[in-house]
Write an enzyme that holds these catalytic residues in place. Structure first.
Site, short mmCIF file in Angstrom:
data_model
loop_
_atom_site.label_atom_id
_atom_site.label_comp_id
_atom_site.label_asym_id
_atom_site.label_seq_id
_atom_site.Cartn_x
_atom_site.Cartn_y
_atom_site.Cartn_z
N HIS A 1 0.91 4.19 4.24
CA HIS A 1 0.09 5.48 3.01
C HIS A 1 0.68 6.48 3.19
O HIS A 1 0.80 6.69 1.98
CB HIS A 1 -1.00 4.84 3.93
CG HIS A 1 -1.94 3.67 3.65
ND1 HIS A 1 -3.06 3.56 4.25
CD2 HIS A 1 -1.59 2.71 3.30
CE1 HIS A 1 -3.30 2.86 3.93
NE2 HIS A 1 -2.31 1.79 3.56
N SER B 1 0.73 -1.02 -0.11
CA SER B 1 0.18 0.08 -0.19
C SER B 1 0.48 1.09 0.11
O SER B 1 0.53 2.45 -0.73
CB SER B 1 -1.14 0.18 1.41
OG SER B 1 -2.15 -0.65 1.14
#
Length: 275
Positions: A134, A82
């Site tokens: 992230h 991610s």
């Protein structure tokens, strides 16, 4: 097997985990979701800029995400691509800014991209989602985009590809001044950021001790769920043989007679204080 574990990275010198964790996932749904995102985000970028630039950007974004994650989540493991995928999103935003004059529907493109980014970052406040990875990946990709996804001026391309004898407006510079400025600033910020991050990590610094609210970036407790498993962080100070701990989540204080407590012992006491 290669998951990101800050304690092993720092104390067992397994720095390769900052990269290897990108290739591991926490189940079939996790890997399918990431690969689907990679298809829709990565393939268009690769077709436009080539696999070398996008591949390097992907890896360095994932590394940046792992680095920030390790600085905040020091007791636990993290896996997934991610961070690298958010890096691709960040690079799309910087590519839009850097090549602003080449876009026709500038505002529509910007608002659409910002909406997608905000929605994806908002998902990161749910429990068991590493939003630090992230954020770190996004910031890394955003800066890397200014370095690798810069396009030449349209007039320069027209002049270069003009047929012999055709009169074109002369353009000396391949890129605009603001593109060069963004390139230099991004390079400096990346070098400084990665260097400071690595030095801080390998010194065993827990950034939660210096930012009491940062854990909310990765999980926000509500009536539907709690973040107890994620926000067990304590501010600590050592005076002689006395260790002072303050739980960030509930504000409770504790004093312990320990001359040289190990990180694992300190975390155990912190968990008891926050429970």
């Amino acid at each position: 097997m290669g998951a990101l574990d800050a304690q092993k990275v720092v104390h067992q010198h397994q720095g390769w985990r900052l990269i290897s964790c990108m290739w591991l996932h926490a189940g079939v749904f996790h890997v399918l979701a990431n690969m689907l995102s990679l298809v829709f985000i990565g393939i268009p970028l690769e077709q436009e800029f080539g696999f070398v630039r996008i591949g390097f950007l992907y890896l360095m974004s994932g590394f940046g995400g792992s680095l920030l994650s390790a600085l905040f989540i020091q007791y636990g493991i993290s896996v997934g691509a991610s961070g690298a995928l958010f890096g691709l999103l960040g690079s799309m935003l910087s590519e839009l800014i850097s090549n602003w004059t080449m876009y026709v529907n500038k505002l529509a493109a910007l608002l659409t991209l910002l909406f997608i980014i905000i929605i994806n970052l908002a998902v990161g406040i749910l429990p068991h989602v590493d939003n630090f990875a992230h954020i770190g990946g996004f910031v890394s990709g955003f800066l890397l985009g200014f370095l690798f996804l810069i396009r030449p001026q349209f007039k320069w391309l027209t002049q270069r590809n003009a047929s012999p004898g055709r009169v074109t407006t002369p353009v000396k510079s391949k890129h605009k001044t603001y593109q060069y400025v963004l390139w230099v600033l991004s390079l400096i910020l990346l070098i400084v950021g990665y260097t400071l991050g690595l030095v801080t990590l390998f010194r065993g610094v827990n950034l939660n001790n210096h930012c009491s609210w940062c854990h909310y970036l990765s999980c926000v407790p509500t009536s539907k769920w709690n973040c107890k498993s994620q926000n067990i962080y304590c501010l600590s100070s050592q005076i002689g043989n006395q260790l002072n701990l303050t739980c960030v989540s509930n504000g409770r204080n504790g004093t312990y007679s320990l001359s040289d407590p190990s990180p694992s012992r300190t975390q155990q006491l912190c968990a008891e204080l926050c429970s």
